[in-house]
Design a protein around this motif. Structure first.
Motif, mmCIF file in Angstrom:
data_model
loop_
_atom_site.group_PDB
_atom_site.id
_atom_site.type_symbol
_atom_site.label_atom_id
_atom_site.label_comp_id
_atom_site.label_asym_id
_atom_site.label_seq_id
_atom_site.Cartn_x
_atom_site.Cartn_y
_atom_site.Cartn_z
ATOM 1 N N TYR A 122 4.885 11.525 -3.176
ATOM 2 C CA TYR A 122 5.516 12.685 -3.811
ATOM 3 C C TYR A 122 6.828 12.284 -4.491
ATOM 4 C CZ TYR A 122 2.505 16.399 -1.889
ATOM 5 O OH TYR A 122 1.460 17.248 -1.603
ATOM 6 N N LYS A 123 7.634 11.505 -3.785
ATOM 7 C CA LYS A 123 8.926 11.089 -4.345
ATOM 8 C C LYS A 123 8.729 10.272 -5.617
ATOM 9 C CE LYS A 123 11.058 7.464 -2.949
ATOM 10 N NZ LYS A 123 11.775 6.407 -2.181
ATOM 11 N N GLU A 124 7.756 9.363 -5.607
ATOM 12 C CA GLU A 124 7.522 8.521 -6.774
ATOM 13 C C GLU A 124 6.940 9.319 -7.936
ATOM 14 O OE1 GLU A 124 8.800 5.802 -7.020
ATOM 15 O OE2 GLU A 124 9.207 5.213 -4.954
ATOM 16 N N LEU A 125 6.116 10.313 -7.640
ATOM 17 C CA LEU A 125 5.593 11.175 -8.706
ATOM 18 C C LEU A 125 6.721 12.012 -9.328
ATOM 19 C CD1 LEU A 125 2.205 12.431 -7.204
ATOM 20 C CD2 LEU A 125 2.502 11.005 -9.240
ATOM 21 N N GLN A 164 7.833 3.860 -15.441
ATOM 22 C CA GLN A 164 6.825 3.326 -14.533
ATOM 23 C C GLN A 164 6.546 4.304 -13.398
ATOM 24 O OE1 GLN A 164 8.547 -0.387 -13.299
ATOM 25 N NE2 GLN A 164 10.268 0.546 -12.255
ATOM 26 N N VAL A 165 5.350 4.197 -12.857
ATOM 27 C CA VAL A 165 4.965 5.029 -11.717
ATOM 28 C C VAL A 165 4.617 4.104 -10.564
ATOM 29 C CG1 VAL A 165 2.576 5.183 -12.595
ATOM 30 C CG2 VAL A 165 3.390 6.801 -10.859
ATOM 31 N N LYS A 166 5.142 4.445 -9.376
ATOM 32 C CA LYS A 166 4.957 3.615 -8.192
ATOM 33 C C LYS A 166 4.308 4.456 -7.096
ATOM 34 C CE LYS A 166 9.423 3.223 -8.351
ATOM 35 N NZ LYS A 166 9.683 3.855 -9.664
ATOM 36 N N GLY A 167 4.306 3.954 -5.882
ATOM 37 C CA GLY A 167 3.653 4.656 -4.788
ATOM 38 C C GLY A 167 2.225 4.162 -4.616
ATOM 39 N N TYR A 168 1.533 4.727 -3.638
ATOM 40 C CA TYR A 168 0.164 4.294 -3.349
ATOM 41 C C TYR A 168 -0.794 5.013 -4.290
ATOM 42 C CZ TYR A 168 -3.559 2.455 -0.379
ATOM 43 O OH TYR A 168 -4.644 1.758 0.097
ATOM 44 N N LEU A 169 -1.046 4.415 -5.445
ATOM 45 C CA LEU A 169 -1.812 5.063 -6.511
ATOM 46 C C LEU A 169 -3.272 5.232 -6.159
ATOM 47 C CD1 LEU A 169 -0.208 3.429 -9.680
ATOM 48 C CD2 LEU A 169 0.427 5.528 -8.473
ATOM 49 N N THR A 203 0.833 -1.206 0.000
ATOM 50 C CA THR A 203 0.000 0.000 0.000
ATOM 51 C C THR A 203 0.871 1.260 0.000
ATOM 52 O OG1 THR A 203 -0.208 -0.206 2.423
ATOM 53 C CG2 THR A 203 -1.989 -1.120 1.082
ATOM 54 N N ILE A 204 1.107 1.827 1.157
ATOM 55 C CA ILE A 204 1.726 3.153 1.217
ATOM 56 C C ILE A 204 3.184 3.161 0.775
ATOM 57 C CG2 ILE A 204 0.146 4.040 2.949
ATOM 58 C CD1 ILE A 204 2.190 3.443 5.091
ATOM 59 N N PHE A 205 3.864 2.013 0.804
ATOM 60 C CA PHE A 205 5.267 1.961 0.391
ATOM 61 C C PHE A 205 5.468 1.098 -0.854
ATOM 62 C CE2 PHE A 205 6.160 2.601 5.144
ATOM 63 C CZ PHE A 205 6.227 3.974 4.987
ATOM 64 N N THR A 206 4.491 1.084 -1.729
ATOM 65 C CA THR A 206 4.626 0.329 -2.975
ATOM 66 C C THR A 206 5.810 0.834 -3.774
ATOM 67 O OG1 THR A 206 2.236 -0.046 -3.090
ATOM 68 C CG2 THR A 206 3.484 -0.301 -5.136
ATOM 69 N N ASP A 207 6.678 -0.086 -4.203
ATOM 70 C CA ASP A 207 7.811 0.306 -5.030
ATOM 71 C C ASP A 207 7.818 -0.516 -6.311
ATOM 72 O OD1 ASP A 207 8.783 -2.187 -4.335
ATOM 73 O OD2 ASP A 207 10.160 -1.436 -2.824
ATOM 74 N N LYS A 208 8.908 -0.456 -7.064
ATOM 75 C CA LYS A 208 8.936 -1.094 -8.381
ATOM 76 C C LYS A 208 8.946 -2.605 -8.306
ATOM 77 C CE LYS A 208 14.003 -0.923 -8.801
ATOM 78 N NZ LYS A 208 15.131 -0.417 -9.601
ATOM 79 N N SER A 209 9.339 -3.167 -7.180
ATOM 80 C CA SER A 209 9.387 -4.618 -7.047
ATOM 81 C C SER A 209 8.003 -5.146 -6.696
ATOM 82 C CB SER A 209 10.387 -5.034 -5.968
ATOM 83 O OG SER A 209 10.369 -6.430 -5.809
ATOM 84 N N GLN A 210 7.520 -6.092 -7.469
ATOM 85 C CA GLN A 210 6.190 -6.641 -7.249
ATOM 86 C C GLN A 210 6.235 -8.017 -6.593
ATOM 87 O OE1 GLN A 210 4.911 -5.763 -11.510
ATOM 88 N NE2 GLN A 210 3.103 -5.121 -10.384
ATOM 89 N N TRP A 211 7.421 -8.433 -6.158
ATOM 90 C CA TRP A 211 7.482 -9.764 -5.547
ATOM 91 C C TRP A 211 8.346 -9.834 -4.284
ATOM 92 C CZ3 TRP A 211 12.201 -12.607 -5.746
ATOM 93 C CH2 TRP A 211 13.184 -12.028 -6.529
ATOM 94 N N VAL A 212 8.999 -8.720 -3.915
ATOM 95 C CA VAL A 212 9.782 -8.725 -2.677
ATOM 96 C C VAL A 212 9.424 -7.532 -1.787
ATOM 97 C CG1 VAL A 212 11.740 -9.987 -3.635
ATOM 98 C CG2 VAL A 212 11.706 -7.494 -3.767
ATOM 99 N N VAL A 213 9.739 -7.674 -0.494
ATOM 100 C CA VAL A 213 9.442 -6.676 0.526
ATOM 101 C C VAL A 213 10.742 -6.202 1.150
ATOM 102 C CG1 VAL A 213 8.312 -6.316 2.753
ATOM 103 C CG2 VAL A 213 7.233 -7.773 1.035
ATOM 104 N N TRP A 263 2.487 7.879 10.142
ATOM 105 C CA TRP A 263 2.379 7.102 8.903
ATOM 106 C C TRP A 263 1.766 7.922 7.773
ATOM 107 C CZ3 TRP A 263 4.862 2.627 8.737
ATOM 108 C CH2 TRP A 263 5.168 1.989 9.950
ATOM 109 N N ARG A 264 0.930 8.867 8.119
ATOM 110 C CA ARG A 264 0.294 9.689 7.094
ATOM 111 C C ARG A 264 1.330 10.541 6.353
ATOM 112 N NH1 ARG A 264 -4.303 13.664 9.160
ATOM 113 N NH2 ARG A 264 -4.643 11.833 10.489
ATOM 114 N N VAL A 265 2.253 11.123 7.103
ATOM 115 C CA VAL A 265 3.315 11.921 6.484
ATOM 116 C C VAL A 265 4.203 11.040 5.605
ATOM 117 C CG1 VAL A 265 5.371 13.306 6.950
ATOM 118 C CG2 VAL A 265 3.305 13.629 8.336
ATOM 119 N N ALA A 266 4.528 9.844 6.102
ATOM 120 C CA ALA A 266 5.380 8.930 5.342
ATOM 121 C C ALA A 266 4.711 8.508 4.039
ATOM 122 C CB ALA A 266 5.702 7.697 6.190
ATOM 123 N N ALA A 267 3.412 8.235 4.085
ATOM 124 C CA ALA A 267 2.687 7.818 2.886
ATOM 125 C C ALA A 267 2.690 8.917 1.832
ATOM 126 C CB ALA A 267 1.254 7.445 3.244
#
Length: 309
Positions: free
Chosen positions: A286-289, A299-304, A248-258, A277-281
């Motif tokens: 913002y960083k991913e945008l 590609q675009v990542k983050g909590y879309l 969710t809030i920390f979605t990154d480019k990897s779709q199979w590892v944490v 957590w709200r500030v972190a999300a």
């Protein structure tokens, strides 16, 4: 004989992990040359003292008639279904589970994700996002996503300590997995060996989550709520939270590892709600945008969900 074989395998893993980083550093990546800034952009901003990175923006390429390629949207919303199957759902209906999850103030995230993302809508927003102003430049003016928007949609904490972490070593990762996930040294090192970095697979978390759930259920049925049962339940909640924030809030480019580094914030479950957590999300989105709006990003990542809602 089995103990000796296990020690040999662990020793082999240690040697491979020690050599992994030097090998990775020797790999040469093809250098991407950014376009040079111009004094004027016909049909685009003439005064670039504010939008000083415009020459790197995808809109600049579009204005020049160049197609930057299709933007891939990374969304892991459907993964939560793997943690709520027919075997785990009855156990997760127990009062202890609801109490522990609600106590972290992050349980809302399991109900706030879209399984499907509107690709066209996301791409349009990305093309109009500018890092310098942290806002979307639309025909009627500027618009952005605020902390109040995050509060209304996700209901996660804003007050508290800021999340602050850097990269962690493989040794620290193994220690975190042993102490807070209940992984054995062998399993933790094997997981890192498979991923060649300080990550573990979503599949691994799903596997140990279901194992711990059944184990605590059986122990509680036979001996009641003992100290061992409580320890297993805390591990279960940590596994679930690590999985949840990663999709969710920390979605990154990897779709199979944490990234195991987030486990640091779940060491004491009583203090999880004490982080902002709200500030972190919002900061992560913002960083991913910022990255996605560059001309050479694919590609675009983050909590879309925050972007689409």
């Amino acid at each position: 004989m089995e103990e000796q074989k296990l020690e040999e395998e662990l020793h082999s893993m240690n040697e491979e992990m020690d050599d992994a980083e030097p090998r990775q550093r020797r790999k040469k990546k093809e250098k991407v040359v950014d376009p040079e800034p111009q004094d004027d952009y016909p049909g685009s901003p003439h005064e670039t003292c504010l939008l000083w990175k415009y020459h790197l923006h995808v809109a600049k390429k579009a204005g020049d008639g160049e197609w930057c390629g299709k933007l891939k949207c990374i969304n892991n919303g459907k993964k939560i279904e793997a943690m709520h199957d027919n075997d785990t759902r009855p156990i997760m209906a127990a009062r202890w589970w609801e109490n522990k999850l609600q106590g972290t103030d992050l349980g809302w995230l399991k109900d706030t994700s879209y399984n499907m993302i509107d690709h066209g809508l996301i791409c349009v927003f990305v093309e109009r996002w500018y890092e310098e102003t942290s806002s979307f430049h639309l025909p009627f003016g500027e618009m952005t996503i605020t902390l109040d928007d995050v509060a209304s949609l996700l209901h996660i904490p804003i007050n508290g300590m800021l999340l602050s972490h850097g990269s962690i070593s493989r040794g620290e990762t193994v220690e975190l997995m042993e102490t807070y996930l209940g992984s054995s040294t062998f399993d933790a090192r094997r997981e890192l060996k498979k991923n060649k970095r300080v990550h573990c697979r979503f599949g691994y978390l799903e596997e140990i989550f279901k194992e711990r759930l059944k184990e605590q259920r059986d122990l509680a049925a036979e001996y009641g709520v003992t100290e061992e049962v409580e320890r297993l339940r805390d591990q279960i909640v940590r596994i679930y939270l690590l999985y949840l924030v990663s999709i969710t809030i920390f979605t990154d480019k990897s779709q199979w590892v944490v990234d195991v580094v987030y486990l640091k914030y779940f060491r004491d479950l009583d203090f999880v709600s004490g982080f902002s957590w709200r500030v972190a999300a919002l900061a992560h989105l913002y960083k991913e945008l910022n990255n996605a709006a560059r001309w050479n990003c694919s590609q675009v990542k983050g909590y879309l969900t925050l972007l689409q809602t």
